[in-house]
Scaffold this active site. Structure first.
Site, PDB file in Angstrom:
ATOM      1  N   ASP A  53      -7.492 -12.753   6.971  1.00  0.00           N
ATOM      2  CA  ASP A  53      -8.551 -11.754   6.816  1.00  0.00           C
ATOM      3  C   ASP A  53      -9.505 -11.769   8.008  1.00  0.00           C
ATOM      4  O   ASP A  53      -9.789 -12.825   8.572  1.00  0.00           O
ATOM      5  CB  ASP A  53      -9.378 -12.035   5.552  1.00  0.00           C
ATOM      6  CG  ASP A  53      -8.797 -11.362   4.321  1.00  0.00           C
ATOM      7  OD1 ASP A  53      -7.824 -10.599   4.464  1.00  0.00           O
ATOM      8  OD2 ASP A  53      -9.320 -11.609   3.213  1.00  0.00           O
TER       9      ASP A  53
ATOM     10  N   LYS B 203       3.530  -1.536  11.369  1.00  0.00           N
ATOM     11  CA  LYS B 203       2.738  -0.331  11.662  1.00  0.00           C
ATOM     12  C   LYS B 203       2.606  -0.140  13.173  1.00  0.00           C
ATOM     13  O   LYS B 203       2.748   0.965  13.695  1.00  0.00           O
ATOM     14  CB  LYS B 203       1.346  -0.423  11.018  1.00  0.00           C
ATOM     15  CG  LYS B 203       1.362  -0.421   9.507  1.00  0.00           C
ATOM     16  CD  LYS B 203       1.783   0.916   8.954  1.00  0.00           C
ATOM     17  CE  LYS B 203       2.022   0.909   7.473  1.00  0.00           C
ATOM     18  NZ  LYS B 203       2.735   2.083   6.969  1.00  0.00           N
TER      19      LYS B 203
ATOM     20  N   GLY C 234       3.822   7.734  -4.463  1.00  0.00           N
ATOM     21  CA  GLY C 234       2.910   6.590  -4.381  1.00  0.00           C
ATOM     22  C   GLY C 234       1.449   7.030  -4.458  1.00  0.00           C
ATOM     23  O   GLY C 234       1.137   8.209  -4.690  1.00  0.00           O
TER      24      GLY C 234
ATOM     25  N   ASP D 286      11.469   9.572  -2.605  1.00  0.00           N
ATOM     26  CA  ASP D 286      10.916   8.241  -2.886  1.00  0.00           C
ATOM     27  C   ASP D 286      12.009   7.446  -3.606  1.00  0.00           C
ATOM     28  O   ASP D 286      12.725   7.998  -4.445  1.00  0.00           O
ATOM     29  CB  ASP D 286       9.669   8.375  -3.784  1.00  0.00           C
ATOM     30  CG  ASP D 286       8.770   7.145  -3.732  1.00  0.00           C
ATOM     31  OD1 ASP D 286       7.605   7.279  -3.345  1.00  0.00           O
ATOM     32  OD2 ASP D 286       9.255   6.036  -4.073  1.00  0.00           O
TER      33      ASP D 286
ATOM     34  N   TYR E 208       3.584  -7.156   8.063  1.00  0.00           N
ATOM     35  CA  TYR E 208       3.300  -5.782   7.605  1.00  0.00           C
ATOM     36  C   TYR E 208       2.558  -5.009   8.697  1.00  0.00           C
ATOM     37  O   TYR E 208       2.941  -3.900   9.073  1.00  0.00           O
ATOM     38  CB  TYR E 208       2.449  -5.801   6.317  1.00  0.00           C
ATOM     39  CG  TYR E 208       1.753  -4.486   6.063  1.00  0.00           C
ATOM     40  CD1 TYR E 208       2.464  -3.389   5.596  1.00  0.00           C
ATOM     41  CD2 TYR E 208       0.389  -4.322   6.333  1.00  0.00           C
ATOM     42  CE1 TYR E 208       1.834  -2.159   5.392  1.00  0.00           C
ATOM     43  CE2 TYR E 208      -0.245  -3.109   6.139  1.00  0.00           C
ATOM     44  CZ  TYR E 208       0.480  -2.026   5.662  1.00  0.00           C
ATOM     45  OH  TYR E 208      -0.141  -0.815   5.483  1.00  0.00           O
TER      46      TYR E 208
ATOM     47  N   SER F  53      -2.517   2.284   9.995  1.00  0.00           N
ATOM     48  CA  SER F  53      -3.557   1.481   9.355  1.00  0.00           C
ATOM     49  C   SER F  53      -4.513   0.935  10.399  1.00  0.00           C
ATOM     50  O   SER F  53      -4.122   0.669  11.546  1.00  0.00           O
ATOM     51  CB  SER F  53      -2.858   0.322   8.645  1.00  0.00           C
ATOM     52  OG  SER F  53      -3.788  -0.662   8.296  1.00  0.00           O
TER      53      SER F  53
HETATM   54  P1  NAD Z   1       2.413   3.045  -2.377  1.00  0.00           P
HETATM   55  O1  NAD Z   1       3.224   1.802  -2.500  1.00  0.00           O
HETATM   56  O2  NAD Z   1       1.664   3.514  -3.574  1.00  0.00           O
HETATM   57  O3  NAD Z   1       3.335   4.239  -1.861  1.00  0.00           O
HETATM   58  C1  NAD Z   1       4.442   4.033  -1.010  1.00  0.00           C
HETATM   59  C2  NAD Z   1       5.638   4.737  -1.646  1.00  0.00           C
HETATM   60  O4  NAD Z   1       6.772   4.561  -0.796  1.00  0.00           O
HETATM   61  C3  NAD Z   1       6.007   4.178  -3.016  1.00  0.00           C
HETATM   62  O5  NAD Z   1       6.084   5.236  -3.954  1.00  0.00           O
HETATM   63  C4  NAD Z   1       7.376   3.530  -2.805  1.00  0.00           C
HETATM   64  O6  NAD Z   1       8.189   3.624  -3.952  1.00  0.00           O
HETATM   65  C5  NAD Z   1       7.908   4.323  -1.612  1.00  0.00           C
HETATM   66  N1  NAD Z   1       8.881   3.626  -0.767  1.00  0.00           N
HETATM   67  C6  NAD Z   1       8.777   2.395  -0.209  1.00  0.00           C
HETATM   68  N2  NAD Z   1       9.864   2.123   0.516  1.00  0.00           N
HETATM   69  C7  NAD Z   1      10.678   3.221   0.457  1.00  0.00           C
HETATM   70  C8  NAD Z   1      11.937   3.554   1.002  1.00  0.00           C
HETATM   71  N3  NAD Z   1      12.612   2.691   1.764  1.00  0.00           N
HETATM   72  N4  NAD Z   1      12.460   4.765   0.736  1.00  0.00           N
HETATM   73  C9  NAD Z   1      11.802   5.655  -0.049  1.00  0.00           C
HETATM   74  N5  NAD Z   1      10.612   5.384  -0.613  1.00  0.00           N
HETATM   75  C10 NAD Z   1      10.051   4.172  -0.363  1.00  0.00           C
HETATM   76  O7  NAD Z   1       1.413   2.836  -1.142  1.00  0.00           O
HETATM   77  P2  NAD Z   1       0.197   3.721  -0.643  1.00  0.00           P
HETATM   78  O8  NAD Z   1      -1.052   2.944  -0.826  1.00  0.00           O
HETATM   79  O9  NAD Z   1       0.292   5.087  -1.186  1.00  0.00           O
HETATM   80  O10 NAD Z   1       0.494   3.722   0.906  1.00  0.00           O
HETATM   81  C11 NAD Z   1       1.205   4.769   1.551  1.00  0.00           C
HETATM   82  C12 NAD Z   1       1.378   4.421   3.017  1.00  0.00           C
HETATM   83  O11 NAD Z   1       0.093   4.213   3.601  1.00  0.00           O
HETATM   84  C13 NAD Z   1       2.160   3.128   3.254  1.00  0.00           C
HETATM   85  O12 NAD Z   1       2.990   3.321   4.391  1.00  0.00           O
HETATM   86  C14 NAD Z   1       1.084   2.112   3.540  1.00  0.00           C
HETATM   87  O13 NAD Z   1       1.550   1.072   4.360  1.00  0.00           O
HETATM   88  C15 NAD Z   1       0.055   2.967   4.269  1.00  0.00           C
HETATM   89  N6  NAD Z   1      -1.295   2.399   4.181  1.00  0.00           N
HETATM   90  C16 NAD Z   1      -1.842   2.123   2.955  1.00  0.00           C
HETATM   91  C17 NAD Z   1      -3.112   1.546   2.880  1.00  0.00           C
HETATM   92  C18 NAD Z   1      -3.713   1.189   1.544  1.00  0.00           C
HETATM   93  O14 NAD Z   1      -4.647   0.378   1.511  1.00  0.00           O
HETATM   94  N7  NAD Z   1      -3.250   1.746   0.419  1.00  0.00           N
HETATM   95  C19 NAD Z   1      -3.844   1.305   4.052  1.00  0.00           C
HETATM   96  C20 NAD Z   1      -3.278   1.629   5.280  1.00  0.00           C
HETATM   97  C21 NAD Z   1      -1.998   2.180   5.334  1.00  0.00           C
HETATM   98  N1  UFG Z   2     -10.919  -9.410  -1.337  1.00  0.00           N
HETATM   99  C1  UFG Z   2     -11.466 -10.323  -2.223  1.00  0.00           C
HETATM  100  N2  UFG Z   2     -10.802 -10.581  -3.386  1.00  0.00           N
HETATM  101  C2  UFG Z   2      -9.620  -9.954  -3.710  1.00  0.00           C
HETATM  102  C3  UFG Z   2      -9.071  -9.027  -2.803  1.00  0.00           C
HETATM  103  C4  UFG Z   2      -9.736  -8.781  -1.617  1.00  0.00           C
HETATM  104  O1  UFG Z   2     -12.508 -10.897  -1.973  1.00  0.00           O
HETATM  105  O2  UFG Z   2      -9.052 -10.242  -4.785  1.00  0.00           O
HETATM  106  C5  UFG Z   2     -11.665  -9.094  -0.111  1.00  0.00           C
HETATM  107  C6  UFG Z   2     -10.901  -9.367   1.170  1.00  0.00           C
HETATM  108  O3  UFG Z   2     -11.090 -10.685   1.578  1.00  0.00           O
HETATM  109  C7  UFG Z   2     -11.509  -8.320   2.102  1.00  0.00           C
HETATM  110  C8  UFG Z   2     -11.843  -7.149   1.187  1.00  0.00           C
HETATM  111  O4  UFG Z   2     -11.911  -7.692  -0.119  1.00  0.00           O
HETATM  112  O5  UFG Z   2     -12.720  -8.807   2.633  1.00  0.00           O
HETATM  113  C9  UFG Z   2     -10.785  -6.034   1.199  1.00  0.00           C
HETATM  114  O6  UFG Z   2      -9.509  -6.616   0.943  1.00  0.00           O
HETATM  115  P1  UFG Z   2      -8.246  -5.714   0.593  1.00  0.00           P
HETATM  116  O7  UFG Z   2      -7.101  -6.641   0.314  1.00  0.00           O
HETATM  117  O8  UFG Z   2      -8.589  -4.719  -0.465  1.00  0.00           O
HETATM  118  O9  UFG Z   2      -8.007  -4.875   1.919  1.00  0.00           O
HETATM  119  P2  UFG Z   2      -7.748  -5.362   3.424  1.00  0.00           P
HETATM  120  O10 UFG Z   2      -8.890  -4.863   4.245  1.00  0.00           O
HETATM  121  O11 UFG Z   2      -7.426  -6.787   3.503  1.00  0.00           O
HETATM  122  O12 UFG Z   2      -6.422  -4.558   3.779  1.00  0.00           O
HETATM  123  C10 UFG Z   2      -6.205  -3.205   3.376  1.00  0.00           C
HETATM  124  C11 UFG Z   2      -4.732  -2.997   3.091  1.00  0.00           C
HETATM  125  C12 UFG Z   2      -3.921  -3.139   4.343  1.00  0.00           C
HETATM  126  C13 UFG Z   2      -4.476  -2.230   5.386  1.00  0.00           C
HETATM  127  C14 UFG Z   2      -5.948  -2.464   5.610  1.00  0.00           C
HETATM  128  C15 UFG Z   2      -6.533  -1.468   6.563  1.00  0.00           C
HETATM  129  O13 UFG Z   2      -4.259  -3.960   2.134  1.00  0.00           O
HETATM  130  O14 UFG Z   2      -2.600  -2.764   4.059  1.00  0.00           O
HETATM  131  O15 UFG Z   2      -6.644  -2.344   4.367  1.00  0.00           O
HETATM  132  O16 UFG Z   2      -6.184  -0.183   6.202  1.00  0.00           O
HETATM  133  F1  UFG Z   2      -3.810  -2.433   6.542  1.00  0.00           F
END
Ligand code: NAD
Ligand code: UFG
Length: 336
Positions: free
Chosen positions: A295, A153, A10, A31, A149, A124
């Site tokens: 939000d 966490k 991912g 994965d 979601y 997160s």
């Molecule tokens: P991503 O979706 O790119 O990566 C997650 C990976 O996990 C994917 O490759 C998916 O195929 C794999 N996966 C999901 N369920 C699975 C399962 N049951 N078994 C095996 N593989 C599985 O997401 P990311 O942005 O790289 O996020 C990684 C982690 O960080 C996630 O747990 C996400 O919740 C957490 N996180 C992400 C953000 C963000 O904004 N990207 C913020 C806070 C926390």
């Molecule tokens: N936003 C827009 N337009 C869009 C998407 C987002 O205006 O099309 C705004 C949102 O309202 C927010 C900001 O952009 O103010 C960021 O939004 P994101 O959806 O990019 O991110 P969030 O802060 O809502 O949430 C992200 C991840 C969550 C994680 C969190 C904290 O999606 O999984 O950051 O790590 F939990």
């Protein structure tokens, strides 16, 4: 160290794999490819010259997880695997609890059975709910999370704390990410969500590339300087480096800990759009839309604990985040 990255193909996992391979760790990835593809392995190999050992399997498959951990002498796990779309989690909560929570329990049972006792967990900043004060420190109360979601966490963090209380040798570090964006400078790996992006940056990148029409700015009446939502955007390369340091930290101790990974600075949605316009060299169309349910107005980290415990702090600024995200988007479009 022999490290298993669940969800390692991912977005964040692939950048961390690059960082760990560069630091000479042996990287194993499992994965189920529900949100990524095998091509990422080739990209990681092109960048580092080394290909991680890959298992296409699901963390909920107890037999497979025991085999992967036991047969390969895995010493530590970085647990990225999970579903992460906030909106989808409200529609399909059971899928999120099953995948994220049950999946983590199955993984932990397999770790226990094979004697692997070091885990880094992708948590997160969402666990803090609506901030009572900013910046957010790790001792800010958790809870008040507005979607399934985010609750997965929080529940997983609690499960890990219970496990550490029961097993004095277990080490669990929950990394509370703020908003990861950007891409590897090569443009070979980055964030490429399926369908219409939920997150701001990939949406802005697709509008800039002409794939989507305009950015919907969710609300301009928040109590923030320009009325739009403020977040702590962090470069995924900085985040990846944080994992390598957290691994060393976790391996040398036992018990539960939580550490913020953020920059300490917040940017509004409009500031992000302007920064992206600079990176791509042309205007990015947007319109003001209603607030998105669930939000919060603003959040940003106090990252001083990461500095103190890991010697980590974010080094890359917003300009680099937007430039690398744009570079990745352009490579996607050119198909190279
Ligand atoms: P991503 O979706 O790119 O990566 C997650 C990976 O996990 C994917 O490759 C998916 O195929 C794999 N996966 C999901 N369920 C699975 C399962 N049951 N078994 C095996 N593989 C599985 O997401 P990311 O942005 O790289 O996020 C990684 C982690 O960080 C996630 O747990 C996400 O919740 C957490 N996180 C992400 C953000 C963000 O904004 N990207 C913020 C806070 C926390
Ligand atoms: N936003 C827009 N337009 C869009 C998407 C987002 O205006 O099309 C705004 C949102 O309202 C927010 C900001 O952009 O103010 C960021 O939004 P994101 O959806 O990019 O991110 P969030 O802060 O809502 O949430 C992200 C991840 C969550 C994680 C969190 C904290 O999606 O999984 O950051 O790590 F939990």
């Amino acid at each position: 160290m022999r490290v298993l990255l669940t969800g390692g193909t991912g977005f964040i996992g692939s950048h961390t794999a690059v960082e760990l391979l560069a630091a000479n760790h042996d990287v194993f990835i499992c994965d189920n490819l529900c949100n990524s593809s095998r091509e990422t392995l080739t990209a990681i190999e092109s960048i580092t010259g080394r290909r991680p050992v890959f298992f296409e399997s699901d963390i909920r498959d107890a037999r497979a997880m025991r085999g992967i951990l036991g047969d390969n002498g895995i010493e530590a796990v970085i647990h990225f695997a999970g579903l992460k779309a906030v909106g989808e989690s409200c529609v399909k909560p059971l899928a999120y609890y099953d995948n994220n929570v049950s999946g983590t329990v199955t993984l932990l049972e397999a770790m226990q059975a094979t004697g692997c006792r070091t885990l880094i967990f992708s948590s997160s900043s969402t666990v803090y709910g609506t901030p009572q004060k900013l910046p957010l420190t790790e001792d800010h109360p958790v809870g008040g999370v507005t979607n399934p979601y985010g609750r997965t966490k929080l529940i997983i963090e609690k499960i890990l704390a219970d496990l550490c209380a029961a097993d004095a040798e277990f080490s669990a570090v929950c990394l509370r990410y703020f908003n990861p964006i950007g891409a590897h400078p090569s443009g070979l790996i980055g964030e490429n969500p399926n369908g219409i992006p939920n997150n701001l940056l990939p949406y802005v990148a697709r509008v800039a590339a002409g794939v989507l029409k305009e950015v919907n700015v969710f609300g301009d009446d928040y109590p923030t300087p320009d009325g739009t939502g403020v977040r702590d955007y962090i470069h995924v390369m900085d985040l990846a480096r944080g994992h390598a340091l957290a691994l060393q930290y976790a391996a040398g101790r036992s018990g539960w800990d939580a550490i913020n990974l953020g920059t300490g600075k917040g940017y509004s949605v409009l500031e992000i759009i302007r920064a992206f316009e600079k990176a791509c060299g042309h205007p990015v169309a947007y319109r003001i839309a209603p607030r998105r349910a669930g939000d919060i107005a603003a959040n940003w980290a106090d990252p001083s604990k990461a500095q103190r415990l890991l010697g980590w702090r974010a080094e890359r600024g917003l300009e680099d985040m937007c430039a690398t995200a744009w570079n990745f988007q352009q490579r996607l479009l050119s198909g190279k």
